[in-house]
Design a protein around this motif. Structure first.
Motif, PDB file in Angstrom:
ATOM      1  N   THR A   1      47.109  -9.153 -36.302  1.00  0.00           N
ATOM      2  CA  THR A   1      46.906  -7.530 -36.100  1.00  0.00           C
ATOM      3  C   THR A   1      45.678  -6.754 -37.011  1.00  0.00           C
ATOM      4  O   THR A   1      45.968  -7.456 -38.103  1.00  0.00           O
ATOM      5  CB  THR A   1      48.226  -7.202 -35.920  1.00  0.00           C
ATOM      6  OG1 THR A   1      48.730  -7.468 -38.246  1.00  0.00           O
ATOM      7  CG2 THR A   1      49.504  -8.081 -35.366  1.00  0.00           C
TER       8      THR A   1
ATOM      9  N   GLY B   1      52.252   1.452 -33.392  1.00  0.00           N
ATOM     10  CA  GLY B   1      51.196   0.840 -33.909  1.00  0.00           C
ATOM     11  C   GLY B   1      49.523   1.602 -33.214  1.00  0.00           C
ATOM     12  O   GLY B   1      49.437   3.163 -32.770  1.00  0.00           O
TER      13      GLY B   1
ATOM     14  N   PRO C   1      49.805  -3.381 -33.551  1.00  0.00           N
ATOM     15  CA  PRO C   1      50.917  -3.320 -32.681  1.00  0.00           C
ATOM     16  C   PRO C   1      52.018  -2.508 -33.277  1.00  0.00           C
ATOM     17  O   PRO C   1      51.970  -2.224 -34.352  1.00  0.00           O
ATOM     18  CB  PRO C   1      51.522  -5.780 -32.475  1.00  0.00           C
ATOM     19  CG  PRO C   1      51.481  -5.652 -33.972  1.00  0.00           C
ATOM     20  CD  PRO C   1      50.158  -5.069 -34.855  1.00  0.00           C
TER      21      PRO C   1
ATOM     22  N   PRO D   1      46.829  -0.326 -30.919  1.00  0.00           N
ATOM     23  CA  PRO D   1      46.355  -1.253 -29.708  1.00  0.00           C
ATOM     24  C   PRO D   1      45.161  -1.296 -29.441  1.00  0.00           C
ATOM     25  O   PRO D   1      44.404  -2.667 -29.805  1.00  0.00           O
ATOM     26  CB  PRO D   1      47.376  -0.375 -28.657  1.00  0.00           C
ATOM     27  CG  PRO D   1      48.604   0.320 -28.967  1.00  0.00           C
ATOM     28  CD  PRO D   1      47.767   0.741 -29.827  1.00  0.00           C
TER      29      PRO D   1
ATOM     30  N   PHE E   1      51.917 -13.075 -33.646  1.00  0.00           N
ATOM     31  CA  PHE E   1      52.775 -11.387 -34.373  1.00  0.00           C
ATOM     32  C   PHE E   1      52.924 -12.416 -35.669  1.00  0.00           C
ATOM     33  O   PHE E   1      54.320 -11.717 -35.999  1.00  0.00           O
ATOM     34  CB  PHE E   1      53.939 -10.952 -33.398  1.00  0.00           C
ATOM     35  CG  PHE E   1      52.247 -10.006 -32.255  1.00  0.00           C
ATOM     36  CD1 PHE E   1      51.553  -8.937 -33.225  1.00  0.00           C
ATOM     37  CD2 PHE E   1      52.749 -10.060 -30.814  1.00  0.00           C
ATOM     38  CE1 PHE E   1      50.974  -8.162 -32.307  1.00  0.00           C
ATOM     39  CE2 PHE E   1      51.968  -9.372 -30.062  1.00  0.00           C
ATOM     40  CZ  PHE E   1      50.789  -8.706 -31.517  1.00  0.00           C
TER      41      PHE E   1
END
Length: 415
Positions: free
Chosen positions: A304, A381, A388, A383, A92
């Protein structure tokens, strides 16, 4: 009997007793030393933040610890401190830094982009540690001097990276999208592509450990292609930063040897400027670059993913900005946050060749619902798609600044 210092001091006032006093003082010091060092004298550990599964940079496997862990060990030894580790996935990016380094779980993180734009002033940096970036990987008989040499070739490019954006408008180059350096190297090895334009340190590591060194790796530099790295510290750790800076010159040879050990490229870099390129010696100082791409998710790890989703009970607050009225400092702040966190997937400054995650098309897609779509996505988010929730990372005002920036880049295209 244990001597009493007040008594000793009194006796020592007479010059004739100086020699006798010196002997008594030495005996007292010896007796004190026999008691062992006090607990307060024990060296504090050098606490290193590191990803447990991110070779060639770091690993929690003692038999193969990784470049940054071994540099950390060398630093701890130079500082005269034991070393401990705070293992945390670097997936992240900046969030990892906030949780570990700024959360006081560790003292230092090695390999952060050497730029005030990267979380400054909350994070401060050591002197330059090295330079990292993307690289062109090809058979040893191929020498590539610039984009022109890729004409007519099949080129593997990492998804949502600067190389992909750089080649997006070149119809004379066949792009093959891959999700990781590993996938790019496999495509090259299987003859599916002629060149892989991927994250250099990982390409070098794989070439050394998996492919027997049979590929030529040519590093690149240019906007979004390369950046200097350093050791990062919380802003309250200036003393530690200064001690690390004092130790680093002693470790230059060690760091160079470790870079070779872990396969990091050390060749002549190709500098991309638009469609042209020039070469420079790897030892030259590179120009300052914007820090996007894998560095933002730390050391080339996959970041991400994209996506928007409507979530109940996640209504945005009343709008504070539009493209005409947003304050310049708000837009600037949003741009900085975007490039530090979102650019890995959505492109630096929101420039992205993949239409489905091109945030410049938000208004075109959603019209009056754009704000709601943006707000619910960043808050909750997606997922299932790898994105995220950011609601525990940024404040509403920070989300507003990101939105204000995105309003300034919306395309009017109806294609």
């Amino acid at each position: 009997m244990r001597p009493s210092r007040p008594g000793i001091d009194k006796e020592c006032r007479g010059l004739r007793r100086a020699r006798a006093c010196a002997g008594i003082l030495a005996l007292a010091a010896t007796l004190t030393g026999l008691a062992g060092p006090s607990r307060g004298a024990e060296a504090e550990p050098f606490r290193l933040c590191a990803d447990p599964t991110n070779l060639p940079f770091s690993s929690d496997d003692p038999s193969q610890p990784g470049l940054y862990v071994e540099i950390g060990q060398a630093l701890a030894q130079a500082l005269g401190q034991p070393i401990t580790y705070d293992w945390y996935k670097s997936y992240f990016g900046k969030r990892t830094v906030r949780v570990t380094l700024l959360g006081k779980q560790c003292d230092a993180m090695i390999g952060l982009p050497l730029s005030d734009d990267f979380m400054g002033p909350a994070v401060i940096f050591s002197r330059k540690l090295g330079t990292e970036g993307y690289a062109l990987v090809a058979n040893t008989n191929q020498v590539i001097g610039g984009i022109g040499d890729l004409k007519g070739k099949r080129v593997a490019v990492q998804f949502a990276t600067t190389p992909q954006n750089l080649l997006a408008e070149r119809d004379d180059i066949e792009k093959v999208t891959v999700l990781s350096p590993d996938e790019g190297m496999k495509a090259l090895d299987q003859g599916k592509v002629d060149v892989a334009f991927i994250w250099g340190p990982v390409a070098g590591w794989l070439n050394k450990t998996t492919y027997g060194g049979r590929y030529r790796i040519q590093t690149t530099e240019g906007e979004g292609l390369s950046w200097d790295t350093a050791v990062g510290f919380a802003k309250t750790s200036k003393d530690l930063r200064d001690r690390v800076n004092a130790a680093l010159p002693q470790l230059e040879r060690t760091i160079a040897e470790l870079s070779v050990k872990y396969g990091l490229p050390g060749d002549r870099a190709i500098r991309f400027t638009g469609a042209s390129a020039v070469t420079r010696q790897a030892s030259d100082e590179p120009a300052a670059e914007k820090n996007d791409g894998p560095a933002q998710s730390l050391h080339g790890t996959v970041g991400t993913g994209p996506g928007v989703v409507k979530v109940a009970n996640a209504a945005p607050p009343e709008a504070k900005a539009d493209s005409a009225t947003a304050r310049p400092e708000t837009v600037s702040s949003g741009k900085e946050i975007f490039n530090g966190t979102c650019a890995h997937c959505h492109g630096p400054d929101a420039v992205q060749s993949e239409r489905r995650i091109d945030l410049r098309l938000l208004n075109h897609r959603y019209g009056d619902d754009m704000r709601t779509k943006f707000w619910t996505t960043v808050q909750e988010g997606r997922p299932a798609k790898g994105m995220p929730a950011w609601k525990d990372v940024y404040t509403d005002d920070q989300f507003e600044s990101i939105y204000a920036f995105l309003l300034t880049v919306q395309s009017q295209s109806n294609d």
